[in-house]
Scaffold this motif. Structure first.
Motif, PDB file in Angstrom:
ATOM      1  N   GLU A   9     -37.537 -66.004  52.658  1.00  0.00           N
ATOM      2  CA  GLU A   9     -38.852 -66.629  52.485  1.00  0.00           C
ATOM      3  C   GLU A   9     -39.808 -66.152  53.567  1.00  0.00           C
ATOM      4  OE1 GLU A   9     -38.212 -70.831  52.388  1.00  0.00           O
ATOM      5  OE2 GLU A   9     -37.180 -70.758  50.465  1.00  0.00           O
ATOM      6  N   SER A  10     -39.295 -66.005  54.787  1.00  0.00           N
ATOM      7  CA  SER A  10     -40.117 -65.517  55.887  1.00  0.00           C
ATOM      8  C   SER A  10     -40.585 -64.089  55.625  1.00  0.00           C
ATOM      9  CB  SER A  10     -39.315 -65.585  57.187  1.00  0.00           C
ATOM     10  OG  SER A  10     -40.020 -64.977  58.230  1.00  0.00           O
ATOM     11  N   ILE A  11     -39.687 -63.255  55.101  1.00  0.00           N
ATOM     12  CA  ILE A  11     -40.049 -61.879  54.779  1.00  0.00           C
ATOM     13  C   ILE A  11     -41.121 -61.852  53.694  1.00  0.00           C
ATOM     14  CG2 ILE A  11     -39.186 -59.731  53.745  1.00  0.00           C
ATOM     15  CD1 ILE A  11     -36.508 -60.334  55.180  1.00  0.00           C
ATOM     16  N   ALA A  12     -40.947 -62.663  52.670  1.00  0.00           N
ATOM     17  CA  ALA A  12     -41.932 -62.720  51.587  1.00  0.00           C
ATOM     18  C   ALA A  12     -43.288 -63.180  52.114  1.00  0.00           C
ATOM     19  CB  ALA A  12     -41.442 -63.648  50.475  1.00  0.00           C
ATOM     20  N   ASP A  13     -43.275 -64.155  53.024  1.00  0.00           N
ATOM     21  CA  ASP A  13     -44.528 -64.626  53.616  1.00  0.00           C
ATOM     22  C   ASP A  13     -45.192 -63.527  54.435  1.00  0.00           C
ATOM     23  OD1 ASP A  13     -44.123 -67.097  52.467  1.00  0.00           O
ATOM     24  OD2 ASP A  13     -43.325 -68.031  54.301  1.00  0.00           O
ATOM     25  N   ASP A  14     -44.379 -62.776  55.196  1.00  0.00           N
ATOM     26  CA  ASP A  14     -44.923 -61.674  55.993  1.00  0.00           C
ATOM     27  C   ASP A  14     -45.577 -60.624  55.095  1.00  0.00           C
ATOM     28  OD1 ASP A  14     -44.008 -62.945  58.239  1.00  0.00           O
ATOM     29  OD2 ASP A  14     -42.244 -61.639  58.508  1.00  0.00           O
ATOM     30  N   GLU A  21     -54.171 -59.196  54.366  1.00  0.00           N
ATOM     31  CA  GLU A  21     -54.955 -58.563  55.422  1.00  0.00           C
ATOM     32  C   GLU A  21     -55.457 -57.195  54.978  1.00  0.00           C
ATOM     33  OE1 GLU A  21     -52.530 -58.420  58.905  1.00  0.00           O
ATOM     34  OE2 GLU A  21     -52.512 -60.582  59.156  1.00  0.00           O
ATOM     35  N   GLN A  22     -54.602 -56.444  54.266  1.00  0.00           N
ATOM     36  CA  GLN A  22     -55.008 -55.122  53.789  1.00  0.00           C
ATOM     37  C   GLN A  22     -56.165 -55.244  52.801  1.00  0.00           C
ATOM     38  OE1 GLN A  22     -52.178 -52.977  51.459  1.00  0.00           O
ATOM     39  NE2 GLN A  22     -53.379 -51.103  51.487  1.00  0.00           N
ATOM     40  N   ALA A  23     -56.084 -56.216  51.903  1.00  0.00           N
ATOM     41  CA  ALA A  23     -57.141 -56.407  50.918  1.00  0.00           C
ATOM     42  C   ALA A  23     -58.460 -56.771  51.599  1.00  0.00           C
ATOM     43  CB  ALA A  23     -56.739 -57.496  49.927  1.00  0.00           C
ATOM     44  N   PHE A  36     -47.040 -51.397  48.226  1.00  0.00           N
ATOM     45  CA  PHE A  36     -46.686 -52.154  47.039  1.00  0.00           C
ATOM     46  C   PHE A  36     -47.288 -53.536  47.124  1.00  0.00           C
ATOM     47  CE2 PHE A  36     -43.793 -55.165  44.964  1.00  0.00           C
ATOM     48  CZ  PHE A  36     -43.931 -54.714  43.667  1.00  0.00           C
ATOM     49  N   ASP A  37     -48.007 -53.941  46.093  1.00  0.00           N
ATOM     50  CA  ASP A  37     -48.667 -55.240  46.051  1.00  0.00           C
ATOM     51  C   ASP A  37     -47.848 -56.196  45.207  1.00  0.00           C
ATOM     52  OD1 ASP A  37     -50.296 -57.416  45.932  1.00  0.00           O
ATOM     53  OD2 ASP A  37     -52.044 -56.351  45.144  1.00  0.00           O
ATOM     54  N   ALA A  38     -47.061 -57.036  45.859  1.00  0.00           N
ATOM     55  CA  ALA A  38     -46.195 -57.971  45.147  1.00  0.00           C
ATOM     56  C   ALA A  38     -47.003 -59.011  44.386  1.00  0.00           C
ATOM     57  CB  ALA A  38     -45.252 -58.674  46.127  1.00  0.00           C
ATOM     58  N   THR A  39     -48.238 -59.268  44.799  1.00  0.00           N
ATOM     59  CA  THR A  39     -49.041 -60.276  44.120  1.00  0.00           C
ATOM     60  C   THR A  39     -49.585 -59.763  42.797  1.00  0.00           C
ATOM     61  OG1 THR A  39     -51.033 -59.594  45.301  1.00  0.00           O
ATOM     62  CG2 THR A  39     -49.702 -61.344  46.297  1.00  0.00           C
ATOM     63  N   PRO A  54     -45.000 -66.037  41.670  1.00  0.00           N
ATOM     64  CA  PRO A  54     -44.712 -64.605  41.640  1.00  0.00           C
ATOM     65  C   PRO A  54     -43.894 -64.132  42.835  1.00  0.00           C
ATOM     66  CG  PRO A  54     -47.103 -65.004  41.580  1.00  0.00           C
ATOM     67  CD  PRO A  54     -46.424 -66.319  41.657  1.00  0.00           C
ATOM     68  N   MET A  55     -44.049 -64.772  43.995  1.00  0.00           N
ATOM     69  CA  MET A  55     -43.255 -64.369  45.157  1.00  0.00           C
ATOM     70  C   MET A  55     -41.783 -64.666  44.927  1.00  0.00           C
ATOM     71  SD  MET A  55     -45.339 -62.839  46.999  1.00  0.00           S
ATOM     72  CE  MET A  55     -44.280 -62.514  48.377  1.00  0.00           C
TER      73      MET A  55
END
Length: 142
Positions: A9-14, A21-23, A36-39, A54-55
Motif C-alpha cells: 500500500e505504501s508503494i502504491a501511495d508513493d 507530482e509529474q502531472a 507508467f500512469d497507474a491512474t 484502480p490502485m
C-alpha cells in the motif's frame, strides 16, 4: 493475505504521489521520460471491478514476474559453426553499431533504446516506446 500488505500500500501511495507530482509539474505535456500512469488504467465493461479502486486493481499484477531482455542483434549460423566457437571467437550480428536495441518483455517488443554505462554497469536508455496498438498488431501477425 500476506503480512507485507502495508508495504505494498505504501508503494502504491508513493507511485500515486509521484504520478500526481509529474502531472502538476509537466502540465500534462510529455517532455520528460515516459512513466507508467497507474491512474489511467481502464477496466473493460462487464469486467466486474470488485474493489472500485484502480490502485487495488493494479496492485494485483505488480508482483507478476516477467522476463525483460535487450536484444543486440540476431544471426543464423550452421551447427558446425557453433561447434567451432572458442574463447575469443566473434559472431557477427545483423544490427549495426549505434542502431537502437530492442527491449523485449516475455519475447514481445515493447521499446527500443540505446546502451548506456552507469557506474561500470550496462543499462539501456529507452528512446522509443511501442504503443499498445502497435503491440497488438505485432501479436496478431504471429
Amino acid at each position: 493475505m500476506s503480512t507485507d500488505t502495508p508495504s505494498q500500500e505504501s508503494i502504491a501511495d508513493d507511485w500515486a504521489q509521484a504520478l500526481e507530482e509529474q502531472a502538476v509539474t509537466s502540465g500534462g505535456a510529455s517532455d520528460g521520460p515516459h512513466v507508467f500512469d497507474a491512474t489511467a488504467t481502464t477496466v473493460p465493461a462487464g469486467a466486474g471491478n470488485v474493489s472500485g479502486n484502480p490502485m487495488h486493481d493494479i496492485q494485483m499484477v505488480l508482483d507478476i514476474p516477467v522476463q525483460l531482455s535487450v536484444e543486440l542483434g540476431r544471426t543464423r549460423v550452421p551447427i558446425k559453426y557453433i561447434l567451432q566457437l572458442a574463447q575469443g571467437s566473434i559472431v557477427e550480428l545483423d544490427a549495426l553499431a549505434g542502431e537502437p536495441m530492442d527491449v523485449l518483455v516475455n519475447g514481445y517488443l515493447i521499446a527500443q533504446g540505446e546502451v548506456v554505462v552507469v557506474n561500470d554497469k550496462f543499462g539501456i536508455r529507452l528512446t522509443d516506446i511501442v504503443t499498445p496498438s502497435e503491440r497488438m498488431k505485432r501479436v496478431s501477425r504471429t
